[in-house]
Scaffold this active site. Sequence first.
Site: not given
Ligand code: NAD
Length: 468
Positions: A177, A252, A286, A376
């Site tokens: 997803k 992650e 990130c 962040e």
């Molecule tokens: P997000 O957590 O909003 O979304 C990530 C994914 O989760 C998306 O596919 C989203 O549709 C899905 N999602 C959202 N709500 C959900 C739920 N209730 N249940 C299941 N899935 C759900 O994050 P984002 O805005 O897409 O990305 C930004 C964040 O991700 C930042 O905080 C960043 O630090 C983090 N990030 C971490 C890494 C890492 O490797 N540690 C890498 C990239 C991004």
Amino acid sequence: MPEQETVHPGRDALFIGGEWRPARTGATLPVVDPATEREIARVPAGGPDDVDDAVRAARAAQPGWAATPPAERAAALGALRDLPAERADTVAATVTAELGAPPKIARSVHADLPVRVLGSYAELLPGHAFEEKLGTSTVLYEPVGTVGAVTPWNYPLHQIVAKAAPALAAGCAVVLKPAEYTPLVAQLFAQAVADAGLPGGVFNLVTGFGREAGEPLAGHEGVDMVSFTGSTAVGRRVGALAGGGVKRVALELGGKSANVILPSADLARAVNVGVANVMSNSGQTCSAWTRMLVHADQYDEAVAMAAAAAAKYGERIGPLVSERQLGRVRGYIAQGVAEGARLVAGGAEAPRARGYYVHPTVFADVTPGMTIAREEIFGPVLTVLRYTDEDDALRIANATVYGLAGAVWGAEPDAVAFARRMDTGQVDINGGRFNPLAPFGGHRQSGVGRELGPHGLAEYLQTKSLQF
Ligand code: NAD
């Protein structure tokens, strides 16, 4: 322009069991180009029934894939890596369109890095030991089963490959997803899986929103492991859902990494590379070194250098991914000013009339308790903090709920000694380069588990011991 170099137009279908088929929901979601704010495509917004279909397809395919010899699985990953080079042009153009990444970084990072990661698994898999002797026992390393992968938009293809490649290498089947902002590149990956000849069902794609598609996947009883990359807030929810089903989980999450410049460092290089690290991908990384720590004696000089370096980014920086992200980042900049930090480059006002752009921004006189030093921001915003001695620098560096990455600059023995004391998952010393084999992942609220290389493969294996 040849067809391969155009942006992927989007497909009104999910990829399940080796076939493209419509979503049961009949709903779609828009894909918006953040540079123009225009809708460029629509893709299916899948729901729980679609997730269910995909998990069933994955479960049906998984035993056969697990029984495929590792050398054959490696050959399949190699075929995926070796797809015609024009595909990389399409990937790059598509990432530029849906994420806003400038063309150069879209190609060198977003398109080419995933190819390296796929290659790393094609290469390490044939030599990987899937069993070992331990006294009177033989320990088997077996695939964990069916994997639900939920990925973010910031490095959209890399995040997909960092999960799919080791999972497939291990003999698992995957339901992905991807982030709702960047589904087009996920569709390109699914098509590549089909074209490389991987058996139907070993990789499945359900595009959609987090609540409607991500949650049902994380909680599905047919999923043996959930691998999530994204925000800490959503990671908590996904972890709870997975934990409720006693599934293995890898998270992650976010970061607030420190870039520690010791007095013995090459100050100009450390500052310039540090600024580039934060501005890259418009700050949507990130592992970005968003807190620069400088000794009090060198502080003013470093701040002037950082401001000059950030100002040079001006027009070269891409937009943020979405209007929501733009609002968040501008809000943090305003909060930094309100809490008394000194703006030395950039600011919250919009640099362009259209597109989700923000100025490359640098704050000086930042103290560890300020919101911009703790949370962040996920935008091109650097904070510069002052320290008095190494112990003070270490205390500030480790004073965060996160622990994903970091950097140290200085004479090597001192820098290495300092890096050993940092409470974080990765440290780059004097500009050490990215290594796709090194374990990537975080301490504390930056997550659970590791991606990439042999450690990433181990995440998707479980042990069974045979006693003789
Ligand atoms: P997000 O957590 O909003 O979304 C990530 C994914 O989760 C998306 O596919 C989203 O549709 C899905 N999602 C959202 N709500 C959900 C739920 N209730 N249940 C299941 N899935 C759900 O994050 P984002 O805005 O897409 O990305 C930004 C964040 O991700 C930042 O905080 C960043 O630090 C983090 N990030 C971490 C890494 C890492 O490797 N540690 C890498 C990239 C991004």
